[in-house]
Design an enzyme around this catalytic site. Structure first.
Site, short mmCIF file in Angstrom:
data_model
loop_
_atom_site.label_atom_id
_atom_site.label_comp_id
_atom_site.label_asym_id
_atom_site.label_seq_id
_atom_site.Cartn_x
_atom_site.Cartn_y
_atom_site.Cartn_z
N LYS A 153 0.64 -0.99 0.31
CA LYS A 153 0.09 -0.36 0.04
C LYS A 153 1.23 0.96 -0.50
O LYS A 153 1.01 1.33 1.05
CB LYS A 153 -0.55 0.04 0.90
CG LYS A 153 -1.94 0.86 0.76
CD LYS A 153 -2.27 2.07 2.00
CE LYS A 153 -1.88 2.98 2.69
NZ LYS A 153 -1.69 4.43 1.96
N GLY A 192 7.61 5.12 7.98
CA GLY A 192 7.29 5.99 8.69
C GLY A 192 6.83 7.27 8.99
O GLY A 192 8.45 6.86 10.24
N SER A 193 5.91 7.83 10.35
CA SER A 193 6.28 8.49 11.43
C SER A 193 6.26 7.33 13.11
O SER A 193 5.44 6.06 12.64
CB SER A 193 5.96 8.65 11.09
OG SER A 193 3.49 8.23 11.69
N THR A 196 2.23 6.39 13.67
CA THR A 196 1.37 5.51 12.60
C THR A 196 2.43 3.63 13.18
O THR A 196 2.19 3.11 12.78
CB THR A 196 1.63 5.72 11.21
OG1 THR A 196 1.02 6.72 10.83
CG2 THR A 196 0.71 4.41 10.55
N GLY A 197 3.68 3.54 13.12
CA GLY A 197 4.52 2.46 13.23
C GLY A 197 4.37 2.38 14.37
O GLY A 197 4.02 0.61 14.32
N GLU A 239 10.53 1.22 10.18
CA GLU A 239 12.09 2.25 9.69
C GLU A 239 11.10 3.68 10.08
O GLU A 239 10.10 3.67 8.90
CB GLU A 239 12.74 2.18 8.08
CG GLU A 239 13.45 2.61 7.80
CD GLU A 239 12.83 4.64 7.87
OE1 GLU A 239 13.20 4.53 8.07
OE2 GLU A 239 13.39 4.42 6.69
N CYS A 271 14.57 10.34 5.25
CA CYS A 271 14.01 9.90 7.05
C CYS A 271 15.36 9.42 7.48
O CYS A 271 15.74 9.89 8.81
CB CYS A 271 14.19 8.20 6.73
SG CYS A 271 14.45 7.15 5.48
N GLU A 313 11.98 14.93 14.80
CA GLU A 313 12.17 15.15 13.70
C GLU A 313 10.98 16.44 12.33
O GLU A 313 9.80 16.33 12.93
CB GLU A 313 11.51 13.95 12.69
CG GLU A 313 11.90 13.64 11.71
CD GLU A 313 11.69 12.08 10.61
OE1 GLU A 313 10.42 12.21 11.26
OE2 GLU A 313 12.26 11.78 10.40
#
Ligand code: NDP
Length: 481
Positions: free
Chosen positions: A176, A229-230, A233-234, A251, A285, A382
């Site tokens: 996705k 991603g963030s 959400t991770g 990651e 990242c 970040e």
């Protein structure tokens, strides 16, 4: 202007979402409509996971040898190179990144497929010494169906980074992409079919994160989840994976320092220090988003960086300037919010947005700030934009304390000509990759990559990714005297 209306790839068929609903796409450079993608839902993800399951359980894909899988990956790499111009144009339009950078990204995308194409038949199990009369074999087996949720900053590269090793090991995949950057993933899925990947081995389903992404992360039919991603959400996708008792690789970005000692070759360092934050408008990242500078050369270094920042130009992707816009209005608002936290006295320099940049594009001026306190939000969080912060340090131990002083730990750069210090620093830094007198090192398809702490866990890239996408089975055979 190019407009693209993408489709999902499910079980070898290109099709719209079952609901036929769509999501509009806008160009980050102009804010104008450039196409649409399927707004997929749980039932589309269900269909993709079923197709992947059929592929690994009795489908053509399950019967391919390692050599054949390698050949397919190599063929896909060759098709990516053949269509590099078109793919780079699409990547640049969709993400806003300068065309020059999109070309490099597509080159690396091809390289991932080539690398794992070559690796597929060179990675196997082992035997172990054990008791007399026993033969012990360690087999490497595919995991089954792997789910992949990727972000918008490097859609083609991250797709290749995560799908290629999984396919090399014989898994079937469901990917996705981020709704803000789907166009190259859709085109790559078309090239995968052209390369001859069997039905169900690669499935690409677009849609929003909280619907299509969450359905994939929590799906009982997947055996492994790869997420980039963030951290927020991770954490939620890792919880979903844990509830199904499957492993995941996360990651999640970083706040990577570059540490400049007084004995560094500063002239070599300057362009790298700037590029490490300007590349992809800071939406990387592993961006070098903090500079720690030894106090004795702090003023000198910051003055020179300021001069270079003031000359930077941001503008539309097709002008191929130093940097493009950010990906979305949401990300622009987020980055400007961080700039509001900065005290005016810490504003060293800002680059420019060219005058012919469309007013509805998502541009942010590249900004150099310093000195910034190591405990402040600007130094800890970040920002994911073209904002570089500078912090002075007095000696090696303070440099290590500041460098390790965030919750992240992805990458670090060390600039010094003292060989012993290079190794002491590499040992002391709490992160997944250390660069000495360089940073980023040309894409590094071969170099294992991943973080510690809030940057996530698991390793991708390099041959180690073949471990990530396979599991070990211990076979104990008693053969008698
Ligand atoms: P997210 O982590 O939300 O998005 C990454 C991917 O996860 C996208 O494909 C997204 O889909 C999907 N997703 C979103 N919500 C869910 C969910 N509930 N379940 C499953 N999948 C989901 O990042 P954002 O785009 O919101 O960016 C926010 C910040 O994240 C950035 O400012 C940056 O700091 C960090 N980030 C880090 C990246 C990295 O390379 N490590 C890359 C991107 C962002 P969709 O976009 O379609 O909603």
């Amino acid at each position: 202007m190019l407009t693209i209306h993408g489709r999902n790839l499910v079980g070898g068929q290109f099709r719209p979402a079952l609901s036929e609903k769509r999501i509009d796409l806008v160009s980050p450079s102009s804010g104008r409509l450039i196409g649409s993608i399927p707004a997929s839902e749980k039932r589309d993800i269900d269909a993709a996971v079923s197709a992947a399951r059929a592929a690994v359980e009795g489908g053509t894909w399950s019967r391919q040898t390692a050599v054949e899988r390698g050949r397919l990956l190599t063929a896909l790499g060759a098709l990516v190179s053949k269509h590099a111009d078109k793919l780079a144009q699409i990547e640049s339009l969709d993400t806003g990144k300068p065309l020059r950078q999109a070309r490099q990204d597509i080159e690396l995308t091809a390289r991932y497929f080539e690398f794992y194409g070559g690796g597929a038949d060179k990675f196997g199990g082992e035997t172990l010494p054990y008791l007399n009369d026993f033969n012990i074999q360690l087999w490497r087996e595919p995991l089954g169906v792997t789910g992949h949720i990727i972000p918008w900053n490097y859609p083609s590269q991250i797709l290749a980074r995560t799908l290629a090793p999984s396919l090399a090991m014989g898994n079937a995949t469901v990917l996705k992409p981020a709704e803000d950057a789907c166009l190259t993933p859709i085109h790559l899925s078309e090239l995968a079919v052209e390369a001859g990947f069997p039905d169900g081995s690669i499935n690409v389903v677009t849609g929003s994160g909280d619907v299509a992404g969450a359905s994939l992360a929590s799906h009982v039919g997947i055996d492994f989840l790869s997420f980039t991603g963030s951290p927020e959400t991770g954490a939620s996708v890792a919880a979903a994976a844990a509830s199904n008792r499957i492993a995941c690789a996360l990651e999640l970005g970083g706040k990577s320092p570059q540490i400049v000692f007084e004995d560094a070759d500063l002239e070599s360092a300057y362009p790298v220090l700037v590029q490490a934050i300007i590349q992809n408008a800071g939406q990387t990242c592993s961006a070098g988003s903090r500079i720690l500078v030894q106090s004795s050369v702090y003023d000198l270094v910051v003055e020179e960086l300021g001069r270079r920042f003031a000359e930077l130009e941001a503008g539309p992707h097709d002008l191929d300037l130093d940097l493009g816009p950010l990906i979305s209005h949401k990300q622009k608002t987020r980055v400007l919010g961080y700039l509001e936290l900065a005290d005016q006295s810490t504003m060293v320099a800002q680059g420019n947005i060219v005058s012919d940049a469309p007013p509805d594009g998502f541009y942010v001026r590249p900004t150099l700030l310093g000195p910034i306190d190591g405990d402040s939000r600007l130094a800890q969080e970040e920002i994911f934009g073209p904002v570089l912060i500078c912090t002075p340090f007095s000696d090696e131990s303070e440099a290590v304390r500041l460098a390790n002083g965030t919750d992240y730990g992805l990458v670090a750069g060390v600039w010094t000509s003292d060989g012993s210090r290079q190794l002491r620093m590499a040992k002391a830094l709490n992160c997944g990759q250390v660069f000495i007198n360089c940073f980023g090192a040309g894409g590094g398809v071969e170099l294992p990559f991943g973080g510690v702490g809030k940057s996530g866990h698991g390793r991708e890239k390099g041959m180690i990714a073949l471990h990530t996408y396979s599991r070990l089975k211990t076979v104990v055979q008693f053969h008698g005297h």
